[in-house]
Design an enzyme around this catalytic site. Structure first.
Site, short mmCIF file in Angstrom:
data_model
loop_
_atom_site.label_atom_id
_atom_site.label_comp_id
_atom_site.label_asym_id
_atom_site.label_seq_id
_atom_site.Cartn_x
_atom_site.Cartn_y
_atom_site.Cartn_z
N TRP A 125 0.82 -1.21 0.00
CA TRP A 125 0.00 0.00 0.00
C TRP A 125 0.85 1.26 0.00
CZ3 TRP A 125 -4.67 2.10 -0.65
CH2 TRP A 125 -5.77 1.24 -0.77
N ASP A 131 7.10 -13.78 -3.65
CA ASP A 131 5.83 -13.12 -3.31
C ASP A 131 4.71 -13.65 -4.21
OD1 ASP A 131 3.75 -11.45 -2.68
OD2 ASP A 131 4.74 -9.61 -3.34
#
Length: 459
Positions: free
Chosen positions: A284, A410
């Site tokens: 974010w 990831d």
């Protein structure tokens, strides 16, 4: 043979003991014929004694040891210029010499406010020398009083009724996180909420690394990168988004929105007047942070992007992200530390506990629940339009330097997502691959920070 600096270093160690006890950090050592025979540090608060300054305590100790209140063959080393009380006592003891570190412009009696030692009418003259390790002595005092002012501001900043504030004791002695807190509450967008940030290094540094975290982490995530940047003489600023870390935590999920968090960050950059910024983003931190430079491009010199994206609403979100969002909805009370440890098995129990520290109970976790659904998924979603503007900015107008580092393990925002982002950013080189890095690739951050220093030499 010990030097003046050696004795002053011993006095500094005593001053640090005073600071640890909540006293003004002043330390003193008394030397007789080249040997330290007595020491003292400030203790008026703890001893309920207004005369318990470092110099007075050292004088009492020395007089007791020598069996004489006259100390004519002695020298005193003290980290701060003596006050009138201490100067009078030193003259009365007939010390041969006084050496001090930092001047005291408010109460100094060795030349700053007055000079008792230069008064020829007195029946004894003591030699005085100031400025020994003055920088180190002054810095210790400055840090102490800055911390006191911050404590006072914290105490004077009440918590809003619709907000929670994580107790400070949960942030004591976190491994690898020694930096003092800084707080802001006066930004218009905050409306009285208190935002925490780290601010380390000189304010006139050639580069300022603005490090933005994502969900569910906080500025603790950057603890392995900060020392590398600071060792290079740079400034590092790392805020905790509202709802995370040491920042205030609104109780309701509806308090959070893309546009509001972006506005807080814009005002934060303006309030601190940050320039020569290298924008460091992940998760974010990128969704929000990548929209900031188009508002003030002159402030930004570089971009370091790690495992993040622009959510523009006109392209489908990745399967990895959708799976993450579904997990958050089904298990909203997941263990943050355990989540970090999945991709970083080297994390200690204490480090995992540090990631959990901001969230002592479910009431403190509204932001963790709010953020996954906040990612813009449609063209009319909050944040989508500004993200499309940001995409155009990075493609066409970005004039700075860029670097990417990708945690290859990831499953949410890994290599495919970062390849896509790379093509969006003008003149961005091939991303740096961190083979064993997961989504929270900053846990491998030392090597990334070193590569970034090489990539972003100050202009």
């Amino acid at each position: 043979m010990a030097t003046e600096a050696d004795f002053m270093e011993q006095a500094l160690a005593l001053a640090r003991q005073a600071a640890d006890a909540g006293e003004v950090p002043v330390g003193a050592v008394l030397v007789h014929q080249g040997v330290v025979i007595a020491t003292g540090h400030n203790a008026p608060i703890g001893s309920h004694d207004p005369t318990a300054h470092a110099e007075i305590r050292a004088l009492r100790d020395a007089a007791s040891r020598l069996g004489n209140y006259r100390l004519e063959d002695c020298e005193l080393y003290v980290t701060l210029e003596p006050c009138p009380m201490c100067a009078g006592a030193l003259l009365h003891a007939r010390l041969k010499r006084v050496v001090f570190g930092a001047p005291d412009p408010k109460t100094g009696a060795a030349g700053s406010v007055l000079d008792l030692f230069a008064n020829q009418q007195l029946n004894h003259q003591t030699q005085v020398r100031g400025g020994v390790l003055a920088t180190e002595c002054g810095a210790l005092l400055q840090e102490f009083f800055q911390r006191k002012r911050q404590d006072h501001r914290r105490a004077s900043q009440p918590v809003r009724e619709d907000t929670l504030r994580t107790p400070e004791e949960r942030f004591v002695d976190l491994p690898g996180y020694p930096w003092p807190p800084h707080y802001l509450s006066e930004l218009p967008a905050l409306a009285g909420l208190r935002l925490h940030y780290l601010d380390e290094g000189p304010h006139d540094a050639p580069l300022t690394w603005l490090c933005l975290h994502g969900n569910p982490s906080w500025s603790y995530l950057y603890r392995k990168m900060l020392p590398v940047f600071l060792a290079a003489g740079h400034r590092v600023v790392a805020p905790d988004l509202i709802g995370f870390g040491r920042s205030d935590k609104p109780k309701k999920e509806s308090a959070h929105s893309f546009s509001w968090h972006r506005q807080v960050l814009l005002e934060f950059v303006e309030q601190l007047d940050l320039n020569n910024i290298v924008l460091v983003v992940q998760d974010w931190g990128g969704l929000l942070g990548l929209t900031l430079p188009l508002a003030a491009p002159q402030r930004y010199d570089g971009l370091l992007a790690m495992n993040t994206m622009l959510a523009t609403g006109d392209q489908a979100l990745s399967a990895g992200f959708l799976a993450w969002r579904e997990m958050c909805a089904k298990k909203p009370d997941y263990d943050v530390g355990r989540l970090l440890a999945r991709g970083n098995p080297q994390l200690s129990d204490a480090e995992c506990a540090a990631y959990n520290a901001p969230f002592p109970d479910r009431g403190h976790r509204a932001a963790l629940r709010a953020f996954p659904p906040m990612v813009p998924e449609t063209e009319d979603a909050d944040g989508a339009a500004i993200s499309r503007q940001a995409r155009a900015f990075w493609q066409n107008d970005w004039q700075g330097r860029s670097l990417m580092a990708v945690g290859m393990q990831d499953p949410v925002l890994g290599w495919p997502a970062m390849q896509k982002l790379q093509k969006t950013i003008r003149d961005c080189p091939e991303p740096m691959r961190v083979a064993q890095g997961g989504h929270f690739v900053q846990e491998q951050g030392e090597s990334i920070a070193q590569a970034a220093l090489r990539h972003f030499p100050p202009r």
